[in-house]
Design a protein around this motif. Structure first.
Motif, mmCIF file in Angstrom:
data_model
loop_
_atom_site.group_PDB
_atom_site.id
_atom_site.type_symbol
_atom_site.label_atom_id
_atom_site.label_comp_id
_atom_site.label_asym_id
_atom_site.label_seq_id
_atom_site.Cartn_x
_atom_site.Cartn_y
_atom_site.Cartn_z
ATOM 1 N N GLN A 19 55.627 53.079 51.420
ATOM 2 C CA GLN A 19 55.885 51.984 50.489
ATOM 3 C C GLN A 19 57.159 52.243 49.695
ATOM 4 N N GLN A 57 37.981 43.834 55.355
ATOM 5 C CA GLN A 57 39.161 44.374 54.680
ATOM 6 C C GLN A 57 40.236 44.705 55.707
ATOM 7 N N SER A 99 50.453 43.499 51.642
ATOM 8 C CA SER A 99 49.405 43.380 50.620
ATOM 9 C C SER A 99 48.807 41.982 50.567
ATOM 10 N N ARG A 100 49.524 40.979 51.123
ATOM 11 C CA ARG A 100 48.982 39.615 51.138
ATOM 12 C C ARG A 100 47.942 39.453 52.250
ATOM 13 N N GLU A 101 47.868 40.450 53.148
ATOM 14 C CA GLU A 101 46.870 40.501 54.217
ATOM 15 C C GLU A 101 46.909 39.254 55.088
ATOM 16 N N ARG A 102 48.081 38.825 55.403
ATOM 17 C CA ARG A 102 48.275 37.693 56.294
ATOM 18 C C ARG A 102 49.241 38.095 57.405
ATOM 19 N N ILE A 154 52.521 38.353 59.442
ATOM 20 C CA ILE A 154 53.958 38.328 59.117
ATOM 21 C C ILE A 154 54.688 37.862 60.380
ATOM 22 N N ARG A 206 41.257 43.805 60.778
ATOM 23 C CA ARG A 206 40.265 43.787 59.689
ATOM 24 C C ARG A 206 39.006 44.545 60.116
ATOM 25 N N SER A 240 60.625 39.988 54.534
ATOM 26 C CA SER A 240 59.589 41.005 54.738
ATOM 27 C C SER A 240 60.065 42.140 55.623
ATOM 28 N N ARG A 291 47.039 52.925 50.584
ATOM 29 C CA ARG A 291 47.844 51.770 50.982
ATOM 30 C C ARG A 291 49.324 51.966 50.617
ATOM 31 N N ASP A 336 54.854 44.889 50.344
ATOM 32 C CA ASP A 336 54.433 43.761 49.519
ATOM 33 C C ASP A 336 53.901 42.642 50.400
ATOM 34 N N ALA A 337 54.584 42.416 51.525
ATOM 35 C CA ALA A 337 54.111 41.397 52.463
ATOM 36 C C ALA A 337 52.762 41.797 53.068
#
Length: 458
Positions: free
Chosen positions: A76, A129, A87-90, A92, A125, A102, A52, A84-85
């Motif tokens: 990264q 995951q 990693s929130r798995e939402r 953007i 996903r 972001s 990741r 970092d954005a």
């Protein structure tokens, strides 16, 4: 969600490309649909590496320039805020990509040169995951992504995950098919190998049985031949004595009468014992011929049983003087005599070696045949010996199973008999036994056995 977006989502979701296992084609369809539904010119699919720390472009399409890009890599280290954005798995939703925390890291080196004003990245996903994103890029000024558009893009990300599942299932099925083919090939090869081994074991057992018959017949012939030699010596002595008496003139009537009586006795002994030896040889020759050719023919069961028993006398006589025979007169079947002899030989030898330990004075062995109906007959071998433990009965026909390991038992006799009955003779072989009450092996045989080519005979 607007009706137009719903129609596009329904069309893509129902496309056979999504669940057909062709992941690349499914991704191309999803990106084209994203451009259509969101009225954008650029869209791409990116996948995170296992650490990741990197994200790599699988496919990025640019409709305005008619180009496609692959294998672009973002790290990264270069874009920490963006990762970092992620990693929130939402999703953007960068309405103004140049100012959004972001995505503003991309402003100078990526967004400005390409004229990108807004970005919408949604997760892909797989098994729960996040493994990547669908990246939607709007060229022009900043743009506010509506909730319907975000939901639409999120649905497209889910379809990419579904396509990945379909591809993995297809690959697993293909791998399973290859494995099954390999297993089938190995099973066929092993089966052929075992069949060859079985044929070799059968031939070995036949040769061993014939070797035993040779030794047994030789032993049996020794007795009548010994008597014949004695009778011949008596005749020679009488002839010498009579010649001497004639030469000396001392021949009397009483001497002639006595010598003639002795000669008659010697001739009777010679005829009886030479006939017995000839009968043994004939039985052995017929048994050997039957076992070596074994073509299907009309077999009279009574004579076949008697010939077999004559050859086996050295073995059966160790436990009982005579084997009882109960075969109806004239009972015949069309079968393979060599295999029938081999089955009888193995069953009787097994009984003689195992049924009477220790030896008993009232030991009995019996061979019987009877008609079951117009199509089937039964041939049985029975003893009144020690019987077989119920725990062992289910194993007696297994190859190499023997209770006489190290005492001359190969564990092949009953297995070979079973295979001959069930395969070559087309019947079935069963066992009835109770400890202390003896055993009975029953071969149920067709009146007409299946035809087997000589070169395929076991």
């Amino acid at each position: 969600m607007r009706a137009a977006l719903q129609d596009i989502m329904r069309r893509v979701s129902m496309s056979p490309l999504i669940d057909g296992g062709a992941e690349a084609d499914a991704i191309r369809l999803v990106l084209a649909s994203a451009c259509e539904g969101l009225a954008i010119q650029r869209a791409g699919v990116w996948f995170l590496d296992p650490s990741r720390q990197e994200i790599r472009c699988r496919l990025l399409i640019d409709l305005a320039h008619g180009t496609e890009s692959e294998d672009l890599v973002l790290t990264q280290r270069d874009y920490p805020a963006y990762f970092d954005a992620l990693s929130r798995e939402r999703a953007i939703a960068a309405h103004d990509a140049h100012s959004d925390p972001s995505t503003r890291e991309f402003s100078a080196g990526y967004l400005a040169p390409l004229g990108i004003g807004a970005m919408l990245d949604v997760p892909i996903r797989h098994h729960g995951q996040m493994i990547g994103i669908v990246c939607c890029e709007h060229t022009g000024p900043a743009r506010t992504w509506t909730p319907e558009e975000i939901t639409f893009a999120t649905g497209l990300g889910d379809l990419v995950g579904r396509a990945i599942n379909a591809r993995q299932q297809r690959e697993a099925q293909e791998a399973l098919a290859v494995l099954n083919q390999e297993l089938e090939r190995r099973v066929e090869a092993r089966t052929a190998e075992l069949r060859d081994m079985q044929s070799q074991f059968v031939e070995t057992e036949k040769m061993a049985a014939l070797g035993g018959l040779v030794a047994g017949v030789a032993h049996e012939i020794n007795t009548p031949l010994g008597v014949a030699v004695t009778a011949t010596s008596l005749l020679r002595d009488n002839h010498r004595a009579m010649s001497e008496a004639v030469a000396s003139g001392r021949l009397s009537r009483s001497d002639v009468t006595r010598w003639l009586a002795q000669q008659d006795q010697a001739i009777d002994l010679l005829e009886a014992n030479i006939g017995r030896a000839a009968h043994l040889v004939d039985s052995f020759k017929q048994t050997a011929v039957d076992q070596s050719t074994d073509l299907r023919e009309i077999v009279a069961l009574g004579p076949l049983v008697k010939r077999t028993l004559t050859s086996l006398q050295p073995i059966t006589r160790q436990v009982c003087e005579h084997v009882q025979v109960h075969v109806p007169e004239g009972l015949s079947i069309e079968s393979h005599p060599g295999s029938l002899i081999q089955v009888l030989t193995n069953l009787l030898t097994n009984a003689a070696r195992h049924a009477f330990a220790p030896p008993r004075p009232n030991a009995e062995l019996a061979v019987a045949a009877r008609v079951l109906d117009k199509d089937w007959v039964e041939l049985s071998v029975r003893d009144n010996g020690v019987g077989i433990d119920p725990a062992l009965q289910r194993r007696v026909f297994e190859p190499f199973f023997t209770t006489k390991r190290g005492q001359g038992g190969s564990g092949l006799g009953l297995s070979i008999a079973y295979n001959l009955v069930t395969q070559r003779l087309g019947g079935r072989l069963t066992l009835d036994s109770m400890p202390g009450q003896g055993s009975c092996f029953r071969a149920v045989l067709p009146r007409v056995a299946p035809q087997v080519q000589p070169d395929n005979a076991s």
